[in-house]
Scaffold this active site. Structure first.
Site, PDB file in Angstrom:
ATOM      1  N   HIS A  18      50.141  44.796  27.800  1.00 21.45           N
ATOM      2  CA  HIS A  18      50.108  43.570  28.611  1.00 21.45           C
ATOM      3  C   HIS A  18      51.339  42.684  28.389  1.00 21.45           C
ATOM      4  CE1 HIS A  18      46.919  40.843  30.679  1.00 21.45           C
ATOM      5  NE2 HIS A  18      48.121  40.528  31.096  1.00 21.45           N
ATOM      6  N   ARG A  23      40.517  35.490  52.902  1.00 20.96           N
ATOM      7  CA  ARG A  23      41.852  35.770  52.336  1.00 20.96           C
ATOM      8  C   ARG A  23      41.937  37.199  51.806  1.00 20.96           C
ATOM      9  NH1 ARG A  23      42.868  30.403  48.647  1.00 20.96           N
ATOM     10  NH2 ARG A  23      43.901  29.114  50.201  1.00 20.96           N
ATOM     11  N   ASN A  52      44.842  39.447  53.291  1.00 21.32           N
ATOM     12  CA  ASN A  52      45.879  39.959  52.389  1.00 21.32           C
ATOM     13  C   ASN A  52      45.976  41.486  52.448  1.00 21.32           C
ATOM     14  OD1 ASN A  52      46.341  37.316  51.642  1.00 21.32           O
ATOM     15  ND2 ASN A  52      45.233  37.449  49.697  1.00 21.32           N
ATOM     16  N   TYR A  94      41.218  39.799  30.731  1.00 19.36           N
ATOM     17  CA  TYR A  94      40.597  39.077  31.848  1.00 19.36           C
ATOM     18  C   TYR A  94      39.092  38.913  31.655  1.00 19.36           C
ATOM     19  CZ  TYR A  94      45.009  40.117  34.271  1.00 19.36           C
ATOM     20  OH  TYR A  94      46.333  40.242  34.618  1.00 19.36           O
ATOM     21  N   ILE A 134      50.005  42.804  43.957  1.00 16.10           N
ATOM     22  CA  ILE A 134      48.569  42.753  43.628  1.00 16.10           C
ATOM     23  C   ILE A 134      48.011  41.342  43.833  1.00 16.10           C
ATOM     24  CG2 ILE A 134      48.420  44.754  42.105  1.00 16.10           C
ATOM     25  CD1 ILE A 134      49.006  42.922  39.704  1.00 16.10           C
ATOM     26  N   SER A 181      42.412  37.078  45.192  1.00 18.02           N
ATOM     27  CA  SER A 181      41.664  36.035  45.897  1.00 18.02           C
ATOM     28  C   SER A 181      40.182  36.252  45.642  1.00 18.02           C
ATOM     29  CB  SER A 181      41.952  36.077  47.402  1.00 18.02           C
ATOM     30  OG  SER A 181      41.151  35.106  48.045  1.00 18.02           O
TER      31      SER A 181
END
Ligand SMILES: NC(=O)c1ccc[n+]([C@@H]2O[C@H](COP(=O)([O-])OP(=O)(O)OC[C@H]3O[C@@H](n4cnc5c(N)ncnc54)[C@H](OP(=O)(O)O)[C@@H]3O)[C@@H](O)[C@H]2O)c1
Length: 272
Positions: free
Chosen positions: A119, A246, A250, A63, A238, A241
């Site tokens: 992953h 949000r 959430n 990421y 998971i 946002s």
């Protein structure tokens, strides 16, 4: 809900449902996704999430945001032991597992993560067992409290268990009401593998009439119904946002409960 869920996370200051992992580790069922949340937006989102009450953050080497995630954790004012941190080994790092987790820990500014996942299954199946042994070694050295996999089939999980007698603590896979597969969930439970779902919204039609009806009955949004449904099934969820409202909404999924009938109706979306 089964007795596996307890009301309080050990060492954590919020009343959040958790699921036990091997080694006295408790994983909050609600976590915060960070894929595509990078740079300042990623930092701000994680800080907002911790402020909103999330105590579980999901990142990955791939990421490219571990540094931002780590900085937000450190600057949140929360204790490290009150936050459950997951990161992941990219498949192309096969053979370089140790240096990869060390780089993750440096970027995150911590001496251990709570969960380290493979992953994706390695592209060469012959690498599967050696990678898994490296994951276990990292756990045994205390670099991570638990180890698991992501995007693995049940057969691929069985291969790891047969070779090492060590089950992955978690398998993180795409999941939503529209992907609901009772049999696959049972297969995970039977092996002592916690099912962690990803992309709960991207894999859902939030305008579906079943979701909007149930949301209306509880005065919540269809997105909140989707998250609550995961939690009621003891499936870790998971949501991601970068939008402050949000992020807060959430996390606000513990003030209502779905009935058994509503859960059955949502389950049925998986077979439509
Ligand atoms: N292991 C893997 O291979 C893998 C793969 C994919 C994802 N993941 C993990 O799972 C996490 C979640 O999955 P995801 O990011 O793919 O998708 P997701 O959480 O299902 O959806 C994120 C999208 O939904 C929007 N959104 C957020 N809250 C909403 C709400 N209440 N109502 C309507 N839309 C909303 C977000 O917009 P804004 O951000 O603009 O608010 C964003 O566009 C990832 O961030 C990552 O940590 C893992």
């Amino acid at each position: 809900m089964s007795g596996a869920i307890t009301g309080r996370t050990v060492g954590m200051d919020l009343d959040q449902p958790t699921v036990p992992l091997p080694g006295e580790v408790r994983m909050p069922l609600l976590g915060f996704g960070t894929w595509q949340a990078t740079g300042k937006a990623g930092y701000d989102a994680v800080l907002a999430a911790l402020d909103a009450g999330y105590r579980h953050i999901d990142t990955a080497t791939m990421y490219g945001n571990e540094e931002e995630v780590g900085r937000a954790v450190q600057e949140s004012g929360l204790r490290r032991e009150d936050i459950f941190l997951t990161t992941k080994l990219p498949p192309e790092r096969v053979g370089r597992e140790r240096e990869t987790i060390e780089a993750s820990l440096r970027a995150l500014g911590t001496d251990h993560v709570d969960l380290w996942l493979v992953h994706w299954p390695p592209s060469n199946p012959a690498d599967s067992i050696p990678v898994w042994r490296e994951m276990l070694a990292a756990r045994d050295e205390g670099l991570t409290r638990a180890v698991g996999v992501s995007n693995y089939s049940t057969a691929e999980i069985d291969e790891l268990i047969q070779a090492t007698e060590e089950n992955p603590a978690v398998n993180q896979i795409p999941w939503s009401p529209f992907l609901y597969d009772r049999q696959r969930h049972i297969e995970h439970r039977d092996r002592g593998v916690v099912l962690e779902g990803y992309s709960p919204f991207k894999r859902s039609d939030l305008s579906d009439p079943v979701l909007t009806r149930i949301a209306g009955a509880h005065g919540v949004s269809p997105a909140q119904v989707v998250l609550r449904w995961h939690i009621d099934h003891e499936i870790v969820v998971i949501p991601k946002s970068v939008t402050p409202e949000r992020i807060r909404a959430n996390a606000d999924v513990f003030q209502f409960a779905l009935t058994a009938e509503e859960i059955r109706d949502i389950d049925a979306l998986g077979s439509t």
